[in-house]
Design a protein around this motif. Structure first.
Motif, PDB file in Angstrom:
ATOM      1  N   ILE A 126      -6.013  -0.492   7.143  1.00 19.12           N
ATOM      2  CA  ILE A 126      -4.914   0.313   6.609  1.00 19.12           C
ATOM      3  C   ILE A 126      -5.394   1.492   5.772  1.00 19.12           C
ATOM      4  CG2 ILE A 126      -2.994   0.247   4.963  1.00 19.12           C
ATOM      5  CD1 ILE A 126      -2.430  -2.594   6.017  1.00 19.12           C
ATOM      6  N   LEU A 127      -6.440   1.312   4.984  1.00 21.66           N
ATOM      7  CA  LEU A 127      -6.869   2.361   4.064  1.00 21.66           C
ATOM      8  C   LEU A 127      -7.155   3.706   4.737  1.00 21.66           C
ATOM      9  CD1 LEU A 127      -9.089   0.436   1.493  1.00 21.66           C
ATOM     10  CD2 LEU A 127      -6.741   1.252   1.226  1.00 21.66           C
TER      11      LEU A 127
ATOM     12  N   ILE B 266       0.841  -1.198   0.000  1.00 21.34           N
ATOM     13  CA  ILE B 266       0.000   0.000   0.000  1.00 21.34           C
ATOM     14  C   ILE B 266       0.875   1.246   0.000  1.00 21.34           C
ATOM     15  CG2 ILE B 266      -1.662   1.352   1.332  1.00 21.34           C
ATOM     16  CD1 ILE B 266      -3.117  -0.924   0.279  1.00 21.34           C
ATOM     17  N   GLU B 267       1.972   1.178   0.751  1.00 27.55           N
ATOM     18  CA  GLU B 267       2.895   2.316   0.810  1.00 27.55           C
ATOM     19  C   GLU B 267       3.504   2.590  -0.557  1.00 27.55           C
ATOM     20  OE1 GLU B 267       4.770   5.537   2.465  1.00 27.55           O
ATOM     21  OE2 GLU B 267       3.175   4.273   3.278  1.00 27.55           O
ATOM     22  N   LYS B 268       3.769   1.538  -1.316  1.00 21.94           N
ATOM     23  CA  LYS B 268       4.287   1.720  -2.681  1.00 21.94           C
ATOM     24  C   LYS B 268       3.290   2.503  -3.533  1.00 21.94           C
ATOM     25  CE  LYS B 268       7.107  -2.514  -3.028  1.00 21.94           C
ATOM     26  NZ  LYS B 268       8.383  -1.905  -3.436  1.00 21.94           N
ATOM     27  N   LEU B 269       2.011   2.140  -3.417  1.00 23.05           N
ATOM     28  CA  LEU B 269       0.997   2.834  -4.192  1.00 23.05           C
ATOM     29  C   LEU B 269       0.874   4.289  -3.746  1.00 23.05           C
ATOM     30  CD1 LEU B 269      -1.884   0.182  -4.445  1.00 23.05           C
ATOM     31  CD2 LEU B 269       0.067   0.521  -5.954  1.00 23.05           C
ATOM     32  N   ARG B 270       0.959   4.519  -2.449  1.00 22.98           N
ATOM     33  CA  ARG B 270       0.830   5.885  -1.940  1.00 22.98           C
ATOM     34  C   ARG B 270       1.991   6.760  -2.416  1.00 22.98           C
ATOM     35  NH1 ARG B 270       0.081   7.095   4.379  1.00 22.98           N
ATOM     36  NH2 ARG B 270       1.995   5.887   4.509  1.00 22.98           N
TER      37      ARG B 270
ATOM     38  N   GLY C 226       3.792  15.675 -10.757  1.00 25.10           N
ATOM     39  CA  GLY C 226       4.161  15.745 -12.163  1.00 25.10           C
ATOM     40  C   GLY C 226       5.296  14.823 -12.551  1.00 25.10           C
ATOM     41  N   GLN C 227       5.729  13.981 -11.601  1.00 25.73           N
ATOM     42  CA  GLN C 227       6.789  13.029 -11.910  1.00 25.73           C
ATOM     43  C   GLN C 227       6.208  11.825 -12.648  1.00 25.73           C
ATOM     44  OE1 GLN C 227       8.557  12.174  -8.105  1.00 25.73           O
ATOM     45  NE2 GLN C 227       9.030  14.317  -7.683  1.00 25.73           N
ATOM     46  N   ARG C 228       7.091  11.063 -13.274  1.00 25.73           N
ATOM     47  CA  ARG C 228       6.619   9.950 -14.092  1.00 25.73           C
ATOM     48  C   ARG C 228       5.953   8.878 -13.247  1.00 25.73           C
ATOM     49  NH1 ARG C 228      10.586   7.271 -18.425  1.00 25.73           N
ATOM     50  NH2 ARG C 228      10.189   9.328 -19.327  1.00 25.73           N
ATOM     51  N   GLY C 229       6.541   8.501 -12.145  1.00 29.71           N
ATOM     52  CA  GLY C 229       5.979   7.457 -11.299  1.00 29.71           C
ATOM     53  C   GLY C 229       6.069   6.084 -11.934  1.00 29.71           C
ATOM     54  N   SER C 230       5.597   5.094 -11.222  1.00 30.86           N
ATOM     55  CA  SER C 230       5.637   3.719 -11.716  1.00 30.86           C
ATOM     56  C   SER C 230       4.372   3.392 -12.496  1.00 30.86           C
ATOM     57  CB  SER C 230       5.773   2.747 -10.541  1.00 30.86           C
ATOM     58  OG  SER C 230       5.623   1.399 -10.971  1.00 30.86           O
ATOM     59  N   HIS C 231       4.513   2.499 -13.487  1.00 29.02           N
ATOM     60  CA  HIS C 231       3.335   2.067 -14.233  1.00 29.02           C
ATOM     61  C   HIS C 231       2.546   1.025 -13.442  1.00 29.02           C
ATOM     62  CE1 HIS C 231       6.335  -1.026 -15.243  1.00 29.02           C
ATOM     63  NE2 HIS C 231       5.310  -1.826 -15.386  1.00 29.02           N
ATOM     64  N   ARG C 232       3.116   0.547 -12.334  1.00 27.89           N
ATOM     65  CA  ARG C 232       2.414  -0.431 -11.488  1.00 27.89           C
ATOM     66  C   ARG C 232       1.502   0.338 -10.527  1.00 27.89           C
ATOM     67  NH1 ARG C 232       4.468  -5.716 -11.875  1.00 27.89           N
ATOM     68  NH2 ARG C 232       6.447  -5.801 -12.985  1.00 27.89           N
ATOM     69  N   ARG C 233       0.251   0.425 -10.870  1.00 24.75           N
ATOM     70  CA  ARG C 233      -0.701   1.190 -10.071  1.00 24.75           C
ATOM     71  C   ARG C 233      -1.818   0.320  -9.508  1.00 24.75           C
ATOM     72  NH1 ARG C 233      -1.353   6.224 -14.359  1.00 24.75           N
ATOM     73  NH2 ARG C 233       0.868   6.646 -14.580  1.00 24.75           N
TER      74      ARG C 233
END
Length: 299
Positions: free
Chosen positions: A43-44, A4-8, A17-24
Motif C-alpha cells: 500500500i505505501l 492509511i487513507e485517513k493518515l494521507r 494549513g488546516q488544523r487536521g487531526s491529532h491522530r497521526r
C-alpha cells in the motif's frame, strides 16, 4: 487500507494549513504471518505524498523512512537508526536531548513525511519500564514537530498492544488496526480471491480442478491458521514447486508437498490429504518427535 487513507487525508489537510487531526499514528497489530508487513509494503507505494521525489537541485528526497527497531532498543539507538535511514551520521558527543533535537531538524530539513517501524514489539524486549516510557515520549514528539507534521506507522504482534496501552497520550494520538485471522466459511470468497490472484497474476499459473473446490479452500485456511500472509506464502510456494516440475498448472499435490516441507508433518497429519483433516492443528505438526516439556517443578 482505510486507516492509511485517513493518515494521507490528514497529511494533505496539514499541508494546506488546516488544523487536521491529532491522530497521526497507526498501530497495525496481528499474529505472525497475518500479512501485516506484506499489506503495508503493497500500500505505501500508492501514497503519492510519501513516495520519493527530487528537490530543486535534482537530488532524491526520501519522504518515507522504513526501519525495524535496533536491538537493544532505547531512545538513542532509535534516533541513530532513523538518522542512519536518512544517511545522516551522528558526529560528536551529544546528549540524548541534543540527539533528538538534531533528529527532528534532519527530518524536517530532508523532507521526511512518514515513518514506518516494523516489528515494533521488539522495543519491549529486555527494556525497563522507564526506558519504554522514554521511547513512548519520543514517538509522541515525532508527530508534534513544529511546522512539520510527520505521520508514523508501527506494526507488530499482539504484544505491541501493551506498548500502546501503557501510554494513554500516545493512544489518543493513534489509530489501531487489528489483523484478525480468516475463518471458513465466512471468508471463503476472500480466500478464493487470494488463491486466484496469487496463482494467475503473481505467478502466471493455472489451477487444477482439485484446487477449485470449497473443501480445498477450507483446507488451505486451516493450513495457514487463518493467517493471510501464510496463506499467500503457501500458494506461492505451491506455484513455485509446480514450475520447478515443468508444469504451468498447480495441483493439490503441490500444496500437500509444500505444507509437508513447511511444517515437517507426517502424511497422517497433512491437512491436504489426511482423512481427519478438520481435526488437525498445524502448530502440533512435530508433536510426534518433540520431547515432552518438563515443568520447572519436576526439573
Amino acid at each position: 487500507m482505510g486507516f492509511i487513507e485517513k493518515l494521507r487525508k490528514n497529511a494533505r489537510a496539514l499541508e494546506k494549513g488546516q488544523r487536521g487531526s491529532h491522530r497521526r499514528s497507526l498501530f497495525v497489530i496481528g499474529e505472525t504471518g497475518s500479512g501485516k508487513t506484506r499489506s503495508i509494503k503493497r500500500i505505501l507505494p500508492q501514497i503519492d505524498e510519501w513516495t520519493p521525489v527530487k528537490n530543486q537541485w535534482g537530488d532524491p528526497v526520501t519522504r518515507l523512512l522504513c526501519i525495524k527497531p535496533p536491538k537493544p532498543c532505547n531512545m538513542r539507538a532509535l534516533a541513530v537508526e532513523l538518522l542512519s535511514a536518512m544517511g545522516v551520521p551522528l558526529r560528536g558527543r551529544k546528549t540524548d536531548p541534543e540527539v533528538y533535537v538534531f533528529l527532528k531538524e534532519q527530518l524536517k530539513e530532508r523532507g521526511v513525511r512518514a515513518i514506518w517501524i516494523d516489528e515494533m514489539q521488539d522495543v519491549l524486549r529486555n527494556n525497563t519500564p522507564k526506558a519504554i516510557q522514554a521511547i513512548q515520549d519520543v514517538l509522541k514528539a515525532l508527530v508534534q514537530i513544529d511546522d512539520w507534521p510527520i505521520h508514523t506507522i508501527y506494526s507488530g504482534v499482539p504484544a505491541l498492544a501493551a506498548f500502546l496501552q501503557g501510554d494513554r497520550q500516545l493512544a489518543r494520538r493513534s489509530y489501531v488496526m487489528r489483523y484478525e485471522p480468516m475463518e471458513y466459511p465466512d471468508d471463503e470468497e476472500w480466500i478464493e480471491k487470494i488463491i486466484e490472484t496469487t496463482c494467475s497474476e503473481d505467478c502466471g499459473m493455472t489451477r487444477a480442478d482439485d484446487t477449485r473446490t470449497d473443501v480445498f479452500r477450507e483446507k488451505l485456511c486451516i493450513a495457514a491458521c487463518g493467517a493471510f500472509g501464510t496463506l499467500v506464502e503457501i500458494v506461492q510456494e505451491a506455484c513455485f514447486r509446480a514450475a520447478e516440475m515443468g508444469r504451468s498448472q498447480v495441483k493439490l499435490s503441490d500444496f500437500s508437498k509444500v505444507y509437508e516441507e513447511m511444517t515437517g508433518c507426517t502424511r497422517r497429519d497433512n491437512v491436504f490429504v489426511a482423512p481427519n483433516w478438520r481435526e488437525i492443528v498445524p502448530a502440533n505438526a512435530l508433536d510426534d518427535i518433540a520431547p515432552p516439556v518438563k515443568s520447572r517443578r519436576s526439573a
